[in-house]
Structures are given as C-alpha cells and as structure tokens.
Motif scaffolding. Structure first.
Motif, PDB file in Angstrom:
ATOM      1  N   LEU A 244       0.906  -1.269   0.410  1.00 47.20           N
ATOM      2  CA  LEU A 244      -0.395  -0.572   0.273  1.00 47.20           C
ATOM      3  C   LEU A 244       0.873   0.854   0.088  1.00 47.20           C
ATOM      4  CD1 LEU A 244      -3.124  -1.301   2.415  1.00 47.20           C
ATOM      5  CD2 LEU A 244      -3.048  -0.944   0.174  1.00 47.20           C
ATOM      6  N   ARG A 247       2.275   1.785  -3.579  1.00 46.30           N
ATOM      7  CA  ARG A 247       0.887   1.995  -4.112  1.00 46.30           C
ATOM      8  C   ARG A 247       1.180   3.571  -4.113  1.00 46.30           C
ATOM      9  NH1 ARG A 247      -2.184   2.192  -8.430  1.00 46.30           N
ATOM     10  NH2 ARG A 247      -4.350   2.678  -7.906  1.00 46.30           N
ATOM     11  N   ALA A 248       0.185   4.245  -2.429  1.00 48.15           N
ATOM     12  CA  ALA A 248       0.344   5.468  -2.289  1.00 48.15           C
ATOM     13  C   ALA A 248       2.164   6.576  -3.315  1.00 48.15           C
ATOM     14  CB  ALA A 248       1.222   5.787  -0.477  1.00 48.15           C
ATOM     15  N   LEU A 251       1.578   6.609  -6.575  1.00 50.00           N
ATOM     16  CA  LEU A 251       0.053   7.650  -6.640  1.00 50.00           C
ATOM     17  C   LEU A 251       0.277   8.942  -6.213  1.00 50.00           C
ATOM     18  CD1 LEU A 251      -3.102   6.368  -5.014  1.00 50.00           C
ATOM     19  CD2 LEU A 251      -2.548   6.488  -7.560  1.00 50.00           C
ATOM     20  N   MET A 252       1.497   9.836  -5.570  1.00 48.96           N
ATOM     21  CA  MET A 252       1.263  11.178  -5.388  1.00 48.96           C
ATOM     22  C   MET A 252       2.632  11.685  -6.477  1.00 48.96           C
ATOM     23  SD  MET A 252       2.367  11.418  -1.396  1.00 48.96           S
ATOM     24  CE  MET A 252       3.242  10.133  -0.836  1.00 48.96           C
ATOM     25  N   ARG A 255       0.072  12.147  -8.894  1.00 50.34           N
ATOM     26  CA  ARG A 255       0.308  13.671  -8.777  1.00 50.34           C
ATOM     27  C   ARG A 255       1.255  14.762  -9.398  1.00 50.34           C
ATOM     28  NH1 ARG A 255      -3.128  14.498  -4.075  1.00 50.34           N
ATOM     29  NH2 ARG A 255      -1.649  14.550  -3.167  1.00 50.34           N
ATOM     30  N   GLU A 258       1.592  15.543 -13.035  1.00 53.28           N
ATOM     31  CA  GLU A 258       0.482  16.384 -13.877  1.00 53.28           C
ATOM     32  C   GLU A 258       0.526  17.599 -14.319  1.00 53.28           C
ATOM     33  OE1 GLU A 258      -3.050  14.947 -12.152  1.00 53.28           O
ATOM     34  OE2 GLU A 258      -3.604  13.060 -13.020  1.00 53.28           O
TER      35      GLU A 258
ATOM     36  N   VAL B  44      -4.003   5.355   0.509  1.00 52.02           N
ATOM     37  CA  VAL B  44      -4.096   5.536  -0.790  1.00 52.02           C
ATOM     38  C   VAL B  44      -5.522   5.279  -0.713  1.00 52.02           C
ATOM     39  CG1 VAL B  44      -4.518   3.047  -2.402  1.00 52.02           C
ATOM     40  CG2 VAL B  44      -2.255   3.116  -0.528  1.00 52.02           C
ATOM     41  N   LEU B  47      -5.643   8.917  -1.643  1.00 51.40           N
ATOM     42  CA  LEU B  47      -4.888   9.357  -3.183  1.00 51.40           C
ATOM     43  C   LEU B  47      -5.660   9.102  -4.185  1.00 51.40           C
ATOM     44  CD1 LEU B  47      -1.580   8.860  -1.724  1.00 51.40           C
ATOM     45  CD2 LEU B  47      -2.246  11.420  -2.858  1.00 51.40           C
ATOM     46  N   GLU B  48      -6.618   8.012  -3.709  1.00 53.99           N
ATOM     47  CA  GLU B  48      -7.442   7.408  -5.260  1.00 53.99           C
ATOM     48  C   GLU B  48      -8.675   8.185  -5.321  1.00 53.99           C
ATOM     49  OE1 GLU B  48      -6.253   3.193  -5.977  1.00 53.99           O
ATOM     50  OE2 GLU B  48      -7.833   3.159  -4.134  1.00 53.99           O
ATOM     51  N   ASP B  50      -8.530  11.233  -4.924  1.00 52.79           N
ATOM     52  CA  ASP B  50      -8.762  12.163  -5.586  1.00 52.79           C
ATOM     53  C   ASP B  50      -8.326  12.639  -6.967  1.00 52.79           C
ATOM     54  OD1 ASP B  50      -8.485  13.702  -3.173  1.00 52.79           O
ATOM     55  OD2 ASP B  50      -6.403  13.709  -2.687  1.00 52.79           O
ATOM     56  N   ASN B  51      -7.442  11.026  -7.633  1.00 53.23           N
ATOM     57  CA  ASN B  51      -7.800  10.973  -8.768  1.00 53.23           C
ATOM     58  C   ASN B  51      -8.904   9.539  -9.166  1.00 53.23           C
ATOM     59  OD1 ASN B  51      -7.111  10.822 -11.459  1.00 53.23           O
ATOM     60  ND2 ASN B  51      -4.992  10.911 -11.324  1.00 53.23           N
ATOM     61  N   ARG B  53      -9.588   8.150 -11.531  1.00 49.76           N
ATOM     62  CA  ARG B  53      -8.883   6.635 -12.660  1.00 49.76           C
ATOM     63  C   ARG B  53      -8.313   6.289 -12.544  1.00 49.76           C
ATOM     64  NH1 ARG B  53      -6.514  11.480 -16.888  1.00 49.76           N
ATOM     65  NH2 ARG B  53      -6.180  12.563 -15.142  1.00 49.76           N
ATOM     66  N   ARG B  54      -7.128   6.713 -11.269  1.00 52.26           N
ATOM     67  CA  ARG B  54      -6.170   5.599 -10.830  1.00 52.26           C
ATOM     68  C   ARG B  54      -6.457   4.686  -9.686  1.00 52.26           C
ATOM     69  NH1 ARG B  54      -1.542   7.420 -13.032  1.00 52.26           N
ATOM     70  NH2 ARG B  54      -1.382   9.334 -13.969  1.00 52.26           N
ATOM     71  N   ARG B  55      -7.336   4.233 -10.167  1.00 50.55           N
ATOM     72  CA  ARG B  55      -8.331   3.687  -8.961  1.00 50.55           C
ATOM     73  C   ARG B  55      -7.880   2.771  -8.891  1.00 50.55           C
ATOM     74  NH1 ARG B  55     -11.497   3.898  -3.891  1.00 50.55           N
ATOM     75  NH2 ARG B  55     -12.179   2.333  -3.870  1.00 50.55           N
ATOM     76  N   ARG B  56      -7.892   1.086  -8.632  1.00 48.97           N
ATOM     77  CA  ARG B  56      -6.677  -0.108  -8.915  1.00 48.97           C
ATOM     78  C   ARG B  56      -7.953  -1.513  -8.229  1.00 48.97           C
ATOM     79  NH1 ARG B  56      -1.551  -1.711  -8.953  1.00 48.97           N
ATOM     80  NH2 ARG B  56      -0.763   0.140 -10.658  1.00 48.97           N
TER      81      ARG B  56
END
Lengths: 268, 60
Positions: A244, A247-248, A251-252, A255, A258, B44, B47-48, B50-51, B53-56
């Motif tokens: 996890l 994954r975080a 994702l950061m 972000r 972008e 997680v 963050l998901e 927030d976005n 589209r990136r959800r898994r």
C-alpha cells in the motif's frame, strides 16, 4: 502467393520465475493475504495463548530446573521464529535479487522487524533463564553470541532498508546483506556441537527421541505452532502495508507529474 | 491460583518478567503493524479519491 501457414508460437515453458510473477502479483497477493490473514491471526492467538497457559499452569516443573523451565515455553519458540524468520528473509532476498520481484523486496523488508522482535525476546528470556540456572545474565559463548549476531543482522537490515529516500533502491544492498548473514544460521544451529558452550545442546530436534518429557514437549510444540502463525500473520500484514505504501508513492508521483492547471485554463 | 503458583518456586522474578516482556513485545509489534497498515490504507484511499482514474480494484 500464399506462403506456408504460419505456425502458432510455441507456448512458453513454465519457469519458476514465471510462476513467481503470476502468484506474487500485488493485486492477487492482496486478495489472497486479505482472506488468509484473519484465520492466521486467530489460529496464532488461540494456539499461543493455549500453549503458554498450558506451559505456565499445567506442565510439570523440571526435576532439576524447577519452575524456571517454564521460561522455555516462550524462549524456545521465539528462538525458532528468530531463525525461521531469517530463513524467510534470506529466501525473499534471493528471489528479489534473482527475479527482481518487488513483492519479494517488500516481504524481506517487512519480515526483518518481526524477526528482530522475536530474536530480542529470545535473548531477553534466555538471559532471564540464564541468571538462576547459570548464575549469570550473559556469557560470551558460541550460541549466545551467534544469536546476538543474528539480532544485529536483523537490525542492520532494517537500518539499510531505511537508509535510502527511495526504498526500492535499498532493496539490493539489503538483500546482499541478508544473504551474507545467512551463513550465521548453521553457526547458530551447530554452535552447541562445534564448541564447548554453556548453552545446552539440542533437545527437541535430537535424532531419535526428543530429550524432553512429553508433558513438557506438547505445550512447547503448541506454542511453537502458535508463534509460527503469529509470525506469518505479522509478516503478511506488514507486507500488505508495504504494498500500500508503494502504491501511495506511485499515486503521489503521478499526481506530481500531472501538469498543474493554469489560472487561464481554469477560467476557460 | 494459590501463592505457590505466583511464587514459581522462588523464581517468580525470572519467570513472570519473561512472559510479560515476550507477550508485551509481540503485542506492541502487532499494534504498531496494524496502525501502520491502517495509515497506509487510508493514504491510498485518499489519493485514489483525489484521482478516481487511477483507482485500482482488488488491492485492499
């Protein structure tokens, strides 16, 4: 002109690497471990409580050591987990090095703290057992010293794993340390045979019959099984945490990569 | 439990701390591990959210 019909490509022969990648897919791992974890934790808790209470209350006292033998029910299973955990750490490190699988790196990183705690329990309870039986809290004999080295190997692995800003970069040096440290395992196991030590030789795993009475052996094995499940549950939970966290971070990073919305774009 | 059980044959000062330290360390590790897991899971999820589209799916 049509050429000869194209033959379909031969299916790839299954290799250990392919199998590892298939079964160690993070998504699949999270689903499987999520289903397994409650059962492991419950079984570990039930067996550990049963075995410890059995050893503490119902097992007979030793004819020589008296009630201090009850320390064995926590000391010996902790020692088994300390060594078994390092085997797991070394195997995960090997898989991470050879097949470069991120899940193996995460597992190695998360096994180390669990192994360090069980090794600490082994050392502390051994010291508490040693004082009334040997008359000293500590002696630099081969068994005690090699287990202390095992503790330092775990701590070194934890330190190395956290020494880099990017945990993925730490995996390789930490794995090399873990594999080099694995040479300590046979030293621990056979230290009581190779050197003249204050620590007693193997009793449970002795060839032939164990050197422990069955009334003491039974709660010891129950606690050992309980500790095994507790260790596995903690390692699984922490590995899930590692996945996890990875994954975080991803994702950061996504972000941050972008393009930021400009004020004019927002106005439009 | 009678007094002789708690006395552990005169070795109470060694037997009980062994159990207290052993169980205490495992419990502390379990609590810290669970708190770390819950924090990572919540991070997680945030963050998901927030976005999307990136959800898994399947990673929880």
């Amino acid at each position: 002109m049509d050429g000869p019909p194209a033959t379909p490509p031969a299916p790839k022969a299954p290799t250990l690497g392919n199998a590892l990648h298939r079964f160690a897919n993070p998504g699949r791992f999270m689903r499987l471990s999520g289903a397994l974890l409650p059962w492991l934790a419950a079984a570990g808790l039930a067996l550990s409580v049963t075995g410890l209470a059995w050893g503490l209350v119902f097992a007979p006292r030793d004819w020589q050591q008296g009630d201090t033998v009850r320390i064995m029910f926590i000391h010996v299973p902790a020692a088994w987990m300390a060594m078994g955990g390092y085997v797991g750490l070394a195997v995960a490190s090997f898989i991470g090095l050879v097949w470069r699988h991120p899940l193996a790196d995460i597992a190695a990183r998360e096994i180390a703290p669990v192994g360090a705690v069980f090794t600490a329990i082994c050392l502390i309870t051994g010291s508490l057992w040693g004082k009334p039986m040997w008359g000293t809290w500590w002696v630099w004999d081969a068994r005690l010293t090699s287990v202390l080295v095992l503790f330092f190997l775990y701590v070194g692995h934890i330190a190395l794993s956290n020494a880099f800003d990017d945990p993925e970069r730490a995996a390789r040096p930490a794995a090399i340390l873990a594999l080099i440290g694995a040479v300590n395992l046979p030293i621990i196991k056979f230290s009581v045979d190779w050197w003249n030590t204050l620590h007693q030789p193997a009793s449970v795993t002795r060839l032939g019959a164990p050197g422990i009475h069955v009334d003491i052996l039974q709660p010891l094995l129950v606690t050992g099984l309980g500790f095994l499940f507790v260790f596995a549950a903690l390692a699984l939970l922490r590995t899930r945490t590692g996945i996890l966290e990875r994954r975080a971070r991803a994702l950061m990073a996504a972000r941050a990569a972008e393009p930021a919305a400009t004020p004019s774009a927002v106005a439009v | 439990m009678d007094a002789s059980f708690w006395a552990m044959g005169g070795h109470a000062a060694f037997v009980w701390p062994s159990y207290a330290i052993g169980v205490g360390l495992i419990l502390a590790l379990a609590i810290l591990s669970w708190r770390g897991y819950a924090a990572a899971r919540d991070a997680v999820a945030r963050l998901e959210a927030d976005n999307p589209r990136r959800r898994r799916g399947g990673e929880r």
